[in-house]
Motif scaffolding. Structure first.
Motif, PDB file in Angstrom:
ATOM      1  N   CYS A  50       0.547  -1.897   0.131  1.00  0.00           N
ATOM      2  CA  CYS A  50       0.112  -0.040  -0.617  1.00  0.00           C
ATOM      3  C   CYS A  50       1.051   1.313   0.146  1.00  0.00           C
ATOM      4  O   CYS A  50       2.139   1.267   0.900  1.00  0.00           O
ATOM      5  CB  CYS A  50      -0.683   0.112   1.361  1.00  0.00           C
ATOM      6  N   ASP A  52       0.654   3.847   1.393  1.00  0.00           N
ATOM      7  CA  ASP A  52       0.234   4.491   2.774  1.00  0.00           C
ATOM      8  C   ASP A  52       1.551   4.042   3.857  1.00  0.00           C
ATOM      9  O   ASP A  52       2.791   3.589   3.870  1.00  0.00           O
ATOM     10  CB  ASP A  52      -0.158   3.245   3.912  1.00  0.00           C
ATOM     11  N   GLY A 110      -6.883   2.259   4.939  1.00  0.00           N
ATOM     12  CA  GLY A 110      -7.749   3.842   4.684  1.00  0.00           C
ATOM     13  C   GLY A 110      -7.822   3.711   3.189  1.00  0.00           C
ATOM     14  O   GLY A 110      -9.268   3.626   3.071  1.00  0.00           O
ATOM     15  N   GLY A 111      -7.202   3.059   2.423  1.00  0.00           N
ATOM     16  CA  GLY A 111      -8.249   2.467   1.255  1.00  0.00           C
ATOM     17  C   GLY A 111      -8.970   1.083   1.338  1.00  0.00           C
ATOM     18  O   GLY A 111     -10.333   1.526   0.695  1.00  0.00           O
TER      19      GLY A 111
HETATM   20 ZN    ZN Z   1      -3.545   0.897   3.633  1.00  0.00          ZN
END
Ligand code: ZN
Length: 208
Positions: A50, A52, A110-111
């Motif tokens: 990710c 992130d 969060g995705g």
């Molecule tokens: Zn993520």
């Protein structure tokens, strides 16, 4: 300059200063390091994770520059028509001949949350496979009472899905068909303790 003026490049001087210190320390502790690294890279691992900022592949695995080839996107999704991700995969498998492809999700993503709660524009399109997965796995997810635990379960299911998607790409199928040793691993990183969990959903070859 007015108060509303955009920040100038001078504000990033500390990053360049840190870079100079890092390069000097590295060269001092291992003379010739950059010269050697500039001539070749031969990583054993491709990391698909990710975007992130709290999940940097090299840092959390303790790997040095040159040791891991990296592709990151929101919610570590492998789209069958994403030429960016697939080009990275092709180069890693066919040119660098990595032996391990790691799909690493993370709890608290969060995705994944946005896929369930709704996103707009390009993000909505990007997260479509995750939203479809959540629908298909509703029975599995609905038994998890706590909402954050439910999302974390979806993070794990998403990793398993991406492992399967990767295994079905022509690039991986061709590598296995010609006998190239290549394993796909499914991992999930925990922001709360810094530990990676092996989800045991990896693949070492095509299904029989
Ligand atoms: Zn993520």
């Amino acid at each position: 300059m007015s108060d509303s003026a955009p920040p100038g490049p001078a504000l990033l001087d500390h990053l360049l200063g840190q870079n100079r210190r890092w390069a000097a320390e590295r060269e001092a502790s291992d003379p010739g390091y950059f010269d050697r690294l500039s001539h070749q890279q031969s990583p054993e691992y491709l990391w698909i994770g990710c975007s992130d900022s709290r999940v940097p592949a090299n840092v959390i695995t303790g790997l040095d520059p040159g040791e891991v080839f990296v592709h990151r996107n929101i919610a570590n999704v492998v789209h069958g028509a994403d030429i960016n991700c697939l080009s990275v995969l092709q180069f890693a498998v066919e040119n660098l001949k990595v032996r391990h492809v790691i799909i690493c999700g993370h709890y608290g993503c969060g995705g994944i949350k946005a896929a369930v709660e709704g996103a707009t524009g390009l993000l909505d399109y990007w997260l479509h496979p995750v939203r479809r997965l959540a629908r298909e796995q509703r029975d599995v997810l609905d038994v998890v009472a706590d909402e954050s635990h439910r999302l974390d379960r979806l993070c794990e299911l998403n990793v398993a899905l991406q492992v399967e998607t990767l295994a079905r790409t022509p690039i991986i199928e061709a590598a296995w068909a010609r006998g190239q040793e290549l394993r796909i691993h499914g991992w999930c990183y925990d922001l709360k303790d810094g530990l990676i969990r092996n989800l045991e959903c990896g693949r070492a070859g095509p299904r029989d």
